[in-house]
Design a protein around this motif. Structure first.
Motif, PDB file in Angstrom:
ATOM      1  N   GLY A  15       0.719  -1.082  -0.129  1.00  0.00           N
ATOM      2  CA  GLY A  15      -0.229   0.095   0.039  1.00  0.00           C
ATOM      3  C   GLY A  15       0.862   1.328  -0.039  1.00  0.00           C
ATOM      4  N   GLY A  16       2.040   1.110   0.175  1.00  0.00           N
ATOM      5  CA  GLY A  16       2.995   2.246   0.128  1.00  0.00           C
ATOM      6  C   GLY A  16       3.625   2.548  -1.145  1.00  0.00           C
ATOM      7  N   SER A  17       4.370   3.523  -1.095  1.00  0.00           N
ATOM      8  CA  SER A  17       4.795   4.398  -2.460  1.00  0.00           C
ATOM      9  C   SER A  17       6.508   4.364  -2.419  1.00  0.00           C
ATOM     10  CB  SER A  17       4.353   5.883  -2.683  1.00  0.00           C
ATOM     11  OG  SER A  17       2.981   5.487  -2.736  1.00  0.00           O
ATOM     12  N   LEU A  18       7.014   4.566  -3.432  1.00  0.00           N
ATOM     13  CA  LEU A  18       8.402   4.656  -3.556  1.00  0.00           C
ATOM     14  C   LEU A  18       8.399   5.054  -4.889  1.00  0.00           C
ATOM     15  CD1 LEU A  18      10.191   1.157  -2.804  1.00  0.00           C
ATOM     16  CD2 LEU A  18      10.365   3.451  -1.731  1.00  0.00           C
ATOM     17  N   ARG A  19       9.530   6.153  -5.294  1.00  0.00           N
ATOM     18  CA  ARG A  19       9.818   6.704  -6.427  1.00  0.00           C
ATOM     19  C   ARG A  19      11.250   6.324  -6.768  1.00  0.00           C
ATOM     20  NH1 ARG A  19      10.073  13.139  -8.566  1.00  0.00           N
ATOM     21  NH2 ARG A  19      12.114  13.033  -7.257  1.00  0.00           N
ATOM     22  N   LEU A  20      11.444   5.564  -8.006  1.00  0.00           N
ATOM     23  CA  LEU A  20      12.726   5.403  -8.306  1.00  0.00           C
ATOM     24  C   LEU A  20      13.206   6.352  -9.416  1.00  0.00           C
ATOM     25  CD1 LEU A  20      12.251   1.293  -9.184  1.00  0.00           C
ATOM     26  CD2 LEU A  20      12.679   2.508  -6.979  1.00  0.00           C
ATOM     27  N   SER A  21      14.664   6.756  -9.202  1.00  0.00           N
ATOM     28  CA  SER A  21      15.314   7.482 -10.039  1.00  0.00           C
ATOM     29  C   SER A  21      16.543   6.748 -10.911  1.00  0.00           C
ATOM     30  CB  SER A  21      15.855   8.644  -9.220  1.00  0.00           C
ATOM     31  OG  SER A  21      14.838   9.481  -8.674  1.00  0.00           O
ATOM     32  N   CYS A  22      16.673   7.339 -11.975  1.00  0.00           N
ATOM     33  CA  CYS A  22      17.707   6.650 -12.782  1.00  0.00           C
ATOM     34  C   CYS A  22      18.360   7.941 -13.613  1.00  0.00           C
ATOM     35  CB  CYS A  22      17.297   5.843 -13.979  1.00  0.00           C
ATOM     36  SG  CYS A  22      18.324   5.377 -15.289  1.00  0.00           S
ATOM     37  N   ALA A  23      19.638   8.104 -13.218  1.00  0.00           N
ATOM     38  CA  ALA A  23      20.347   9.231 -13.827  1.00  0.00           C
ATOM     39  C   ALA A  23      21.277   8.620 -14.860  1.00  0.00           C
ATOM     40  CB  ALA A  23      21.257   9.862 -12.710  1.00  0.00           C
ATOM     41  N   VAL A  24      21.180   9.238 -16.154  1.00  0.00           N
ATOM     42  CA  VAL A  24      21.620   9.020 -17.140  1.00  0.00           C
ATOM     43  C   VAL A  24      22.935  10.009 -17.883  1.00  0.00           C
ATOM     44  CG1 VAL A  24      20.906   8.316 -19.431  1.00  0.00           C
ATOM     45  CG2 VAL A  24      19.380   8.196 -17.864  1.00  0.00           C
ATOM     46  N   SER A  25      23.831   9.440 -18.148  1.00  0.00           N
ATOM     47  CA  SER A  25      25.090   9.985 -18.871  1.00  0.00           C
ATOM     48  C   SER A  25      25.545   9.073 -19.784  1.00  0.00           C
ATOM     49  CB  SER A  25      26.061  10.554 -17.693  1.00  0.00           C
ATOM     50  OG  SER A  25      26.504   9.250 -17.186  1.00  0.00           O
ATOM     51  N   GLY A  26      26.209   9.908 -20.727  1.00  0.00           N
ATOM     52  CA  GLY A  26      27.247   9.390 -21.803  1.00  0.00           C
ATOM     53  C   GLY A  26      26.238   9.112 -23.150  1.00  0.00           C
ATOM     54  N   VAL A  27      25.064   9.413 -23.040  1.00  0.00           N
ATOM     55  CA  VAL A  27      24.138   9.274 -24.233  1.00  0.00           C
ATOM     56  C   VAL A  27      23.398  10.444 -24.405  1.00  0.00           C
ATOM     57  CG1 VAL A  27      24.106   6.702 -24.253  1.00  0.00           C
ATOM     58  CG2 VAL A  27      22.382   8.293 -23.040  1.00  0.00           C
ATOM     59  N   THR A  28      22.881  10.787 -25.892  1.00  0.00           N
ATOM     60  CA  THR A  28      21.828  11.939 -26.113  1.00  0.00           C
ATOM     61  C   THR A  28      20.679  11.405 -25.335  1.00  0.00           C
ATOM     62  OG1 THR A  28      22.932  12.244 -28.124  1.00  0.00           O
ATOM     63  CG2 THR A  28      20.826  13.294 -27.643  1.00  0.00           C
ATOM     64  N   TYR A  29      20.314  12.248 -24.356  1.00  0.00           N
ATOM     65  CA  TYR A  29      19.161  11.809 -23.423  1.00  0.00           C
ATOM     66  C   TYR A  29      17.870  12.329 -23.984  1.00  0.00           C
ATOM     67  CZ  TYR A  29      16.363  11.413 -19.200  1.00  0.00           C
ATOM     68  OH  TYR A  29      15.448  11.349 -18.337  1.00  0.00           O
ATOM     69  N   ASP A  30      17.682  13.363 -24.889  1.00  0.00           N
ATOM     70  CA  ASP A  30      16.436  13.894 -25.312  1.00  0.00           C
ATOM     71  C   ASP A  30      16.092  12.919 -26.387  1.00  0.00           C
ATOM     72  OD1 ASP A  30      17.107  17.361 -24.946  1.00  0.00           O
ATOM     73  OD2 ASP A  30      16.780  15.737 -23.618  1.00  0.00           O
ATOM     74  N   TYR A  31      14.772  12.627 -26.372  1.00  0.00           N
ATOM     75  CA  TYR A  31      14.336  11.850 -27.864  1.00  0.00           C
ATOM     76  C   TYR A  31      14.955  10.403 -27.861  1.00  0.00           C
ATOM     77  CZ  TYR A  31      12.504  16.527 -29.074  1.00  0.00           C
ATOM     78  OH  TYR A  31      12.090  17.645 -29.012  1.00  0.00           O
ATOM     79  N   ARG A  32      14.788   9.777 -26.724  1.00  0.00           N
ATOM     80  CA  ARG A  32      15.351   8.541 -26.650  1.00  0.00           C
ATOM     81  C   ARG A  32      14.504   7.675 -25.983  1.00  0.00           C
ATOM     82  NH1 ARG A  32      20.170   5.740 -26.704  1.00  0.00           N
ATOM     83  NH2 ARG A  32      21.316   7.621 -27.395  1.00  0.00           N
ATOM     84  N   CYS A  33      14.170   6.419 -26.414  1.00  0.00           N
ATOM     85  CA  CYS A  33      13.161   5.382 -25.620  1.00  0.00           C
ATOM     86  C   CYS A  33      13.674   5.087 -24.474  1.00  0.00           C
ATOM     87  CB  CYS A  33      12.858   4.245 -26.631  1.00  0.00           C
ATOM     88  SG  CYS A  33      11.655   2.967 -25.931  1.00  0.00           S
ATOM     89  N   MET A  34      13.154   4.903 -23.463  1.00  0.00           N
ATOM     90  CA  MET A  34      13.553   4.529 -21.860  1.00  0.00           C
ATOM     91  C   MET A  34      12.829   3.422 -21.347  1.00  0.00           C
ATOM     92  SD  MET A  34      16.034   7.500 -20.672  1.00  0.00           S
ATOM     93  CE  MET A  34      17.019   6.421 -19.575  1.00  0.00           C
ATOM     94  N   ALA A  35      13.140   2.741 -20.355  1.00  0.00           N
ATOM     95  CA  ALA A  35      12.312   1.689 -19.719  1.00  0.00           C
ATOM     96  C   ALA A  35      12.654   1.353 -18.411  1.00  0.00           C
ATOM     97  CB  ALA A  35      11.741   0.752 -20.496  1.00  0.00           C
ATOM     98  N   TRP A  36      11.689   0.906 -17.531  1.00  0.00           N
ATOM     99  CA  TRP A  36      12.222   0.257 -16.463  1.00  0.00           C
ATOM    100  C   TRP A  36      11.572  -1.262 -16.651  1.00  0.00           C
ATOM    101  CZ3 TRP A  36      14.764   2.360 -12.185  1.00  0.00           C
ATOM    102  CH2 TRP A  36      14.589   3.528 -12.137  1.00  0.00           C
ATOM    103  N   PHE A  37      12.621  -2.077 -15.953  1.00  0.00           N
ATOM    104  CA  PHE A  37      12.658  -3.699 -15.936  1.00  0.00           C
ATOM    105  C   PHE A  37      12.398  -4.151 -14.469  1.00  0.00           C
ATOM    106  CE2 PHE A  37      12.925  -4.706 -20.210  1.00  0.00           C
ATOM    107  CZ  PHE A  37      13.100  -3.761 -20.762  1.00  0.00           C
ATOM    108  N   ARG A  38      11.827  -5.035 -14.375  1.00  0.00           N
ATOM    109  CA  ARG A  38      11.967  -5.757 -13.038  1.00  0.00           C
ATOM    110  C   ARG A  38      12.231  -7.168 -13.094  1.00  0.00           C
ATOM    111  NH1 ARG A  38       6.507  -5.025 -10.368  1.00  0.00           N
ATOM    112  NH2 ARG A  38       5.857  -6.823 -11.906  1.00  0.00           N
ATOM    113  N   GLN A  39      13.071  -7.570 -12.192  1.00  0.00           N
ATOM    114  CA  GLN A  39      13.728  -8.886 -12.268  1.00  0.00           C
ATOM    115  C   GLN A  39      13.383  -9.739 -10.755  1.00  0.00           C
ATOM    116  OE1 GLN A  39      17.493  -9.871 -13.841  1.00  0.00           O
ATOM    117  NE2 GLN A  39      16.577 -11.961 -14.453  1.00  0.00           N
ATOM    118  N   THR A  40      12.818 -10.861 -10.959  1.00  0.00           N
ATOM    119  CA  THR A  40      12.550 -11.391  -9.508  1.00  0.00           C
ATOM    120  C   THR A  40      13.464 -12.778  -9.562  1.00  0.00           C
ATOM    121  OG1 THR A  40      10.541 -12.433 -10.112  1.00  0.00           O
ATOM    122  CG2 THR A  40      10.564 -10.474  -8.706  1.00  0.00           C
ATOM    123  N   PRO A  41      13.741 -13.396  -8.502  1.00  0.00           N
ATOM    124  CA  PRO A  41      14.606 -14.685  -8.745  1.00  0.00           C
ATOM    125  C   PRO A  41      13.632 -15.769  -9.320  1.00  0.00           C
ATOM    126  CG  PRO A  41      14.713 -13.717  -6.496  1.00  0.00           C
ATOM    127  CD  PRO A  41      13.975 -13.113  -7.164  1.00  0.00           C
TER     128      PRO A  41
END
Length: 121
Positions: A15-41
């Motif tokens: 029921g709680g909340s979290l905000r994940l952040s991802c700092a990006v460097s080394g690529v042209t950031y604007d106009y680039r497809c990005m995503a979040w993935f999840r992995q469990t054992p």
């Protein structure tokens, strides 16, 4: 060199909340497809949320719809994942990723180290 650095994971009650952040460097950031993935054992890495290169078009896994929001801040070169109403099944390692080119169909090629999210009942 492309670098993606996630942060914001932690342990929360269902029921709680979290905000994940991802700092990006080394690529042209604007106009680039990005995503979040999840992995469990024992499971394959699954895409949770995607933000197209236009910075507006979003796609969510069924499990994330209505609870997660993906967004980016171009000025800060940071991708976010706001996760609300968290469930125990949301537990896993969350990875930020971006594509080889700029379009989503060029394939996700760059990955962060991951940030752990643990949701308990």
């Amino acid at each position: 060199q492309v670098q993606l650095v996630e942060s914001g994971g932690g342990s929360v009650l269902a029921g709680g909340s979290l905000r994940l952040s991802c700092a990006v460097s080394g690529v042209t950031y604007d106009y680039r497809c990005m995503a979040w993935f999840r992995q469990t054992p024992g499971k394959e890495r699954e895409e949770v949320a995607r933000l197209d290169r236009d910075g507006k078009t979003t796609t969510y896994a069924d499990s994330a719809k209505g609870r997660f929001t993906i967004a980016k801040d171009n000025a800060k070169k940071t991708l976010y994942l706001q996760m609300d109403n968290l469930k125990v099944e949301d537990t896993g390692m969350y990875y930020c990723s971006t594509v080889r080119g700029t379009f989503c169909d060029t394939g996700f090629a760059y990955w962060g180290q991951g940030t752990q999210v643990t949701v308990s009942s």
